[in-house]
Enzyme design. Structure first.
Site, short mmCIF file in Angstrom:
data_model
loop_
_atom_site.label_atom_id
_atom_site.label_comp_id
_atom_site.label_asym_id
_atom_site.label_seq_id
_atom_site.Cartn_x
_atom_site.Cartn_y
_atom_site.Cartn_z
N GLN A 88 58.32 -21.17 -2.27
CA GLN A 88 57.12 -22.01 -2.41
C GLN A 88 56.20 -21.52 -3.51
OE1 GLN A 88 55.51 -21.91 1.58
NE2 GLN A 88 57.15 -23.20 2.40
N GLU B 224 47.29 -29.62 10.33
CA GLU B 224 45.87 -29.81 10.67
C GLU B 224 45.04 -30.35 9.51
OE1 GLU B 224 44.26 -26.10 12.00
OE2 GLU B 224 45.49 -26.05 13.82
N HIS C 92 54.27 -19.56 1.87
CA HIS C 92 52.87 -19.63 2.31
C HIS C 92 51.90 -18.92 1.36
CE1 HIS C 92 54.01 -20.62 6.76
NE2 HIS C 92 54.73 -21.30 5.88
N TYR D 129 59.71 -22.70 14.57
CA TYR D 129 60.79 -23.59 14.13
C TYR D 129 61.98 -23.52 15.09
CZ TYR D 129 58.10 -24.13 9.89
OH TYR D 129 57.09 -24.41 9.00
CA CA Z 1 43.72 -24.31 13.40
#
Ligand code: CA
Length: 413
Positions: free
Chosen positions: A126, A286, A190, A307
């Site tokens: 990523q 979120e 991340h 996962y």
């Molecule tokens: Ca949160």
């Protein structure tokens, strides 16, 4: 392509609220007379969990459909893994490419050659060249600020750099790294990676907790820059007025904490509040409204699972002293870049939040009233693209880039 979506819907929840409102919402209704009709929620797949939302409307809100006609145009297919868009004062777009270069796109989609001169990125997984923003005084100083994944002897980290866009627009001059979100870690996941200026001229930067079980708890650790929203100066120092300023047990650059992987940051055009989106695990993506010094809960509270399907921690979703998301997704959207729509070229979009979805292959449109989500629509689902960033152009239209290399214009006909 042209989308002219029907406007006939059932007058239910949202419309009733508009009719029986208090004075503040009356004003809003007068200003924005196009009320969305409501439909069934857009999400129809089963959730991964049986977790219950903390309040009504926190997930699977009623669907809405844009009634104003708008166009969707593919302006270019020539970008190489674009990640972030900055809108230049002349209306063109400065776009990062994951491999470590920039391109400028004209408003008709014509692309410059790759712009070089940025420090080397580690583009595994990523990582890469990530979010970008320009200086508020760009027209006079041509300063650009960006986030990237940097190699260090101890692993990789999220770093922030700045430099000057050369007059010939072929390279960045005097690039320098101004901030490193330590500790480094040997992971390719991340990194967070968005960056934007606040009104005071400081930079908000988002990070991630690097995904591994060993680094995950650092999202709660105020002596780590992982899993945070940070606020720094243009020299990479902690911004004055930050919530943990002067405390010996916390890093003063931290603005909020308890985040997993924040790839979306935007200011609400009316309230000025900072909103973010972050990836949850399996479930639990979120949308949060960020307030200084607050704890957003990861990994103590989450609406998702590992996962593997295992529960996370004590499998709790609410905890005193930890903020609830304004909205969450299960199954996930994979939210990357976000923007609020301002202006009324498409009246029902005014002050809506638009989220680029990766695995969900659409742009989510969220109607927000009084800091709650009251309607959701999926845009461009027929395109089959992973939407990495979405920003509003100088002409009022939305512009989006995809992992597949496209630049879209979505706006008034
Ligand atoms: Ca949160």
């Amino acid at each position: 392509m042209q989308y002219t979506l029907g406007s006939i819907g059932v007058l239910t929840g949202l419309s009733l609220i508009m009719l029986s409102c208090d004075s503040s919402t009356s004003k809003e209704a007068e200003k924005n007379p196009v009320a969305d009709s409501t439909y069934a929620p857009v999400e129809t797949k089963a959730a991964n969990t049986d977790y219950k939302p903390a309040f009504e409307g926190q997930t699977r809100i009623a669907g809405v459909k844009t009634s104003t006609p708008y166009d969707v145009k593919v302006l270019s297919e020539g970008l190489d893994r674009p990640w972030g868009i900055a809108v230049l004062p002349d209306g063109r777009f400065l776009i990062t490419q994951k491999g470590g270069t920039l391109r400028i796109a004209a408003q008709d989609g014509a692309l410059s050659e790759a712009i070089t001169g940025l420090p080397k990125v580690n583009s595994n997984g990523q990582g890469g060249l990530l979010g970008i923003t320009i200086d508020p005084a760009f027209e006079s100083n041509r300063m650009v600020y960006w986030v990237f994944s940097q190699d260090t002897p101890n692993g990789t980290l999220t770093a922030v750099a700045k430099g000057t866009l050369a007059a010939d627009e072929k390279h960045i001059e005097n690039a320098q790294v101004i901030y490193q979100a330590t500790p480094a870690h040997k992971s390719s996941l991340h990194y967070g990676g968005r960056i934007l200026f606040d009104k005071e001229g400081y930079l908000f930067v988002s990070t991630g907790e690097r995904s591994d079980i060993v680094t995950r708890p650092q999202a709660q650790d105020l002596n780590s820059a992982l899993g945070k929203v940070l606020r720094i100066t243009t020299d990479g120092k902690p911004a004055p007025g930050n919530p943990f300023e002067g405390r010996s047990d916390a890093r003063p650059e931290i603005y909020s904490y308890g985040h997993r992987n924040v790839q979306g940051l935007a200011f609400h055009p009316v309230t000025g509040d900072l909103w973010e989106t972050e990836f949850g695990p399996r479930g639990g993506d979120e949308v949060n409204r960020i307030q200084p010094g607050k704890n957003y809960g990861w990994p103590t509270i989450t609406y998702g699972l590992e996962y593997s399907g295992e529960k996370i921690g004590d499998a709790i979703q609410q905890h005193e002293g930890m903020e609830q998301p304004v909205y969450y997704y299960d199954p996930v959207l994979s939210p990357s870049g976000i923007t609020f729509f301002s202006g009324n070229s498409i009246p029902e979009w005014e002050n809506n939040l638009f989220i680029g979805g990766l695995s969900s292959i659409h742009i989510a449109r969220l109607v927000i009233k009084d800091n709650k989500v009251v309607g959701e629509e999926r845009l461009l689902e027929d395109q089959g693209q992973r939407f990495r960033d979405v920003q509003q152009g100088k002409d009022g239209a939305l512009y989006a880039v995809t992992d597949e290399g496209r630049l879209y214009r979505i706006g008034k006909k």
